[in-house]
Design a protein around this motif. Structure first.
Motif, PDB file in Angstrom:
ATOM      1  N   ALA A 294      14.201  45.348 114.220  1.00  0.00           N
ATOM      2  CA  ALA A 294      14.038  46.500 113.899  1.00  0.00           C
ATOM      3  C   ALA A 294      13.215  47.786 112.907  1.00  0.00           C
ATOM      4  N   TYR A 295      13.201  48.493 112.955  1.00  0.00           N
ATOM      5  CA  TYR A 295      12.067  49.522 112.628  1.00  0.00           C
ATOM      6  C   TYR A 295      13.562  50.625 112.365  1.00  0.00           C
ATOM      7  N   LEU A 296      12.652  50.533 110.608  1.00  0.00           N
ATOM      8  CA  LEU A 296      13.330  51.776 109.726  1.00  0.00           C
ATOM      9  C   LEU A 296      12.388  52.329 109.098  1.00  0.00           C
ATOM     10  N   THR A 297      12.825  54.128 108.630  1.00  0.00           N
ATOM     11  CA  THR A 297      11.954  54.016 107.731  1.00  0.00           C
ATOM     12  C   THR A 297      12.897  55.396 106.711  1.00  0.00           C
ATOM     13  N   TYR A 298      12.857  55.520 105.188  1.00  0.00           N
ATOM     14  CA  TYR A 298      14.237  56.515 105.033  1.00  0.00           C
ATOM     15  C   TYR A 298      12.820  56.699 103.521  1.00  0.00           C
ATOM     16  N   GLN A 299      13.936  57.710 103.111  1.00  0.00           N
ATOM     17  CA  GLN A 299      13.251  58.045 101.487  1.00  0.00           C
ATOM     18  C   GLN A 299      14.099  58.772 100.494  1.00  0.00           C
ATOM     19  N   VAL A 300      13.379  57.666  99.228  1.00  0.00           N
ATOM     20  CA  VAL A 300      14.088  57.420  98.196  1.00  0.00           C
ATOM     21  C   VAL A 300      13.466  58.718  97.254  1.00  0.00           C
ATOM     22  N   TYR A 301      14.831  59.691  96.727  1.00  0.00           N
ATOM     23  CA  TYR A 301      14.940  60.861  96.236  1.00  0.00           C
ATOM     24  C   TYR A 301      14.643  59.827  94.472  1.00  0.00           C
ATOM     25  N   ASN A 302      13.649  59.466  93.677  1.00  0.00           N
ATOM     26  CA  ASN A 302      13.114  58.836  92.569  1.00  0.00           C
ATOM     27  C   ASN A 302      13.652  59.683  91.736  1.00  0.00           C
ATOM     28  N   GLU A 303      13.962  61.039  91.185  1.00  0.00           N
ATOM     29  CA  GLU A 303      14.986  61.826  90.256  1.00  0.00           C
ATOM     30  C   GLU A 303      15.870  61.081  89.570  1.00  0.00           C
ATOM     31  N   ALA A 304      16.402  61.043  90.636  1.00  0.00           N
ATOM     32  CA  ALA A 304      17.747  61.632  90.729  1.00  0.00           C
ATOM     33  C   ALA A 304      18.714  59.787  91.279  1.00  0.00           C
ATOM     34  N   ILE A 305      18.183  58.912  92.060  1.00  0.00           N
ATOM     35  CA  ILE A 305      19.178  57.810  92.951  1.00  0.00           C
ATOM     36  C   ILE A 305      19.964  56.654  92.015  1.00  0.00           C
ATOM     37  N   VAL A 306      18.977  56.669  90.803  1.00  0.00           N
ATOM     38  CA  VAL A 306      19.544  55.366  89.695  1.00  0.00           C
ATOM     39  C   VAL A 306      21.496  55.632  88.706  1.00  0.00           C
ATOM     40  N   VAL A 307      21.468  57.552  88.939  1.00  0.00           N
ATOM     41  CA  VAL A 307      22.034  58.323  88.224  1.00  0.00           C
ATOM     42  C   VAL A 307      23.665  57.324  89.132  1.00  0.00           C
ATOM     43  N   PRO A 308      24.013  57.352  89.873  1.00  0.00           N
ATOM     44  CA  PRO A 308      25.434  57.498  89.971  1.00  0.00           C
ATOM     45  C   PRO A 308      25.458  55.098  89.884  1.00  0.00           C
ATOM     46  N   GLU A 309      24.457  54.724  89.564  1.00  0.00           N
ATOM     47  CA  GLU A 309      24.273  53.314  89.585  1.00  0.00           C
ATOM     48  C   GLU A 309      24.542  53.039  88.194  1.00  0.00           C
ATOM     49  N   THR A 310      23.647  54.126  87.970  1.00  0.00           N
ATOM     50  CA  THR A 310      24.120  54.147  85.547  1.00  0.00           C
ATOM     51  C   THR A 310      25.112  54.203  84.924  1.00  0.00           C
ATOM     52  N   ILE A 311      26.413  54.856  85.806  1.00  0.00           N
ATOM     53  CA  ILE A 311      27.368  55.993  86.110  1.00  0.00           C
ATOM     54  C   ILE A 311      28.565  54.613  86.379  1.00  0.00           C
ATOM     55  N   ASP A 312      28.105  53.801  87.311  1.00  0.00           N
ATOM     56  CA  ASP A 312      28.953  52.109  87.220  1.00  0.00           C
ATOM     57  C   ASP A 312      28.282  51.544  86.438  1.00  0.00           C
ATOM     58  N   ALA A 313      27.079  51.245  85.752  1.00  0.00           N
ATOM     59  CA  ALA A 313      27.218  50.075  85.225  1.00  0.00           C
ATOM     60  C   ALA A 313      28.319  50.917  83.452  1.00  0.00           C
ATOM     61  N   ILE A 314      28.241  51.513  83.208  1.00  0.00           N
ATOM     62  CA  ILE A 314      28.849  52.350  81.855  1.00  0.00           C
ATOM     63  C   ILE A 314      30.164  51.304  82.002  1.00  0.00           C
ATOM     64  N   ARG A 315      30.795  51.638  83.188  1.00  0.00           N
ATOM     65  CA  ARG A 315      32.447  51.150  83.552  1.00  0.00           C
ATOM     66  C   ARG A 315      32.347  49.674  83.822  1.00  0.00           C
ATOM     67  N   ALA A 316      31.514  48.599  84.255  1.00  0.00           N
ATOM     68  CA  ALA A 316      30.821  48.045  84.211  1.00  0.00           C
ATOM     69  C   ALA A 316      30.967  47.107  83.507  1.00  0.00           C
ATOM     70  N   LEU A 317      30.081  47.063  82.197  1.00  0.00           N
ATOM     71  CA  LEU A 317      30.409  46.173  80.871  1.00  0.00           C
ATOM     72  C   LEU A 317      31.360  46.912  79.960  1.00  0.00           C
ATOM     73  N   THR A 318      31.656  47.855  80.228  1.00  0.00           N
ATOM     74  CA  THR A 318      32.874  48.259  78.912  1.00  0.00           C
ATOM     75  C   THR A 318      34.235  47.457  79.990  1.00  0.00           C
ATOM     76  N   GLY A 319      34.290  46.953  81.211  1.00  0.00           N
ATOM     77  CA  GLY A 319      35.337  46.398  81.381  1.00  0.00           C
ATOM     78  C   GLY A 319      36.586  47.458  82.214  1.00  0.00           C
ATOM     79  N   THR A 320      35.886  49.021  82.296  1.00  0.00           N
ATOM     80  CA  THR A 320      37.008  49.548  82.305  1.00  0.00           C
ATOM     81  C   THR A 320      37.320  49.768  83.468  1.00  0.00           C
ATOM     82  N   VAL A 321      36.647  49.508  84.294  1.00  0.00           N
ATOM     83  CA  VAL A 321      37.021  49.218  85.783  1.00  0.00           C
ATOM     84  C   VAL A 321      36.398  47.521  86.655  1.00  0.00           C
TER      85      VAL A 321
END
Length: 351
Positions: A294-321
């Protein structure tokens, strides 16, 4: 439980994380810390963020220019459950002992090494392994995209190995006046480039090799992948595997989204804050499958892509979710993460 959060570093990522934290119903942003005294920090104060001085020198400098200072970084750490460190590369690791001494959980970014925390994070791949930890590291923008896309195919049992070429932006748009790559392309000096090995800190069994180069543009990154599948598959099977994963959205050349800048313009037209794109944008009509390749191409918006991951990481560390899918769903709903950017095509009515 409402998670009390502080952000140390109000730059490209930090300001976006601060906005996202403030939008979350289960989080309370108690302030941002920095060493700067310029427009960025003054903007934070104007938006109603509590501004804290990250160093004694910064405290003096901020007060001298009239920035309303709420206290020191130590004061901020005394009030929060989690600190998100978005300070510049190699600065963050030096802050780790202060966070430990304060008994505060800490989320670092991909500029730091895996060894700093001993754990690297992408929500869809390994959320549960971060639950209750003291620290984690949200991997870089490019590595996040690799884990999202290749991880989706691996999860579907389709991916044997991956070989990718990354065309990276020269610098962040807001830093381009400081100098950068002009009228040239600069290959990274080693193969594999660092993104492939970094992806294996999250997906240890991923067979991936990356090559990378910096180009003379500032609007996001572009990836090109050649994928060896585990068996002959149809194009639709590959697309279905990507559709099943979160934070991947499809774009199409046939819609006029033919270059990186067109997608950036689309995000602005959609009313995204700062024109941000949190998703990996995969060109659906470019993706090709031939037998077991398979062959594919995609775009990564470097200024924002990690923001949702960071929010999830906050919940994971605290164990609230404790369930990753539940955290991802909450984050994505609040931010407005999409699977498709454009309305569904309407069939033409007969004349």
């Amino acid at each position: 439980m409402t998670i009390k959060v502080g952000v140390n570093g109000y730059g490209v990522i930090g300001k976006r994380v601060a906005d996202a934290v403030r939008a979350m119903p289960d989080m309370d942003l108690l302030g941002v810390a920095d060493v700067a005294t310029d427009w960025r920090v003054r903007t934070a104060a104007g938006l109603g963020f509590g501004v804290f001085a990250a160093t004694p020198e910064a405290d003096t400098a901020m007060r001298e220019v009239g920035v309303p200072v709420s206290g020191t970084l130590t004061d901020l750490l005394d009030q929060v459950d989690v600190v998100v460190d978005t300070t510049p590369k190699r600065v963050a690791a030096g802050n780790l002992e202060a966070y430990r001494a304060a008994g505060v959980k800490a989320v670092f970014q991909g500029g730091e090494s895996h060894a700093t925390t001993g754990h690297s994070f992408v929500a869809q791949a390994n959320y549960e392994t971060a639950v209750g930890r003291d620290t984690t590291r949200v991997v870089s923008c490019n590595t996040t995209s690799i884990v999202r896309v290749l991880g989706a195919l691996q999860q579907a049992g389709l991916l044997a190995r991956a070989r990718g070429v990354l065309i990276r932006r020269a610098t962040d748009p807001g830093e381009s006046h400081h100098g950068g790559i002009m009228n040239t392309v600069v290959p990274e000096a080693s193969i594999p480039s660092h993104q492939g090995p970094d992806a294996r800190t999250v997906l240890p069994d991923l067979d991936v090799v990356t090559m990378a180069a910096k180009a003379a543009h500032t609007q996001s990154h572009n990836h090109f992948w050649t994928l060896q599948l585990t068996r002959p598959a149809s194009r639709e099977e590959v697309l279905d595997a990507l559709r099943a994963a979160p934070r991947i959205a499809f774009i199409r050349m046939s819609d006029g989204l033919t270059a990186l800048n067109t997608t950036v313009e689309l995000m602005r037209d959609l009313g995204r804050p700062r024109g941000d794109m949190w998703e990996v944008a995969v060109w659906e009509d470019v993706l090709s499958v031939a037998g077991d390749e398979a062959y594919l191409t995609y775009q990564v918006y470097n200024e924002a892509i990690v923001v949702p991951e960071t929010i999830d990481a906050i919940r994971a560390l605290t164990g609230t979710v404790t369930d990753g899918a539940a955290s991802i769903a909450t984050t994505d709903e609040i931010l407005g993460v999409r699977r498709e950017f454009l309305p569904e095509r309407v069939e033409a009515m007969p004349a």
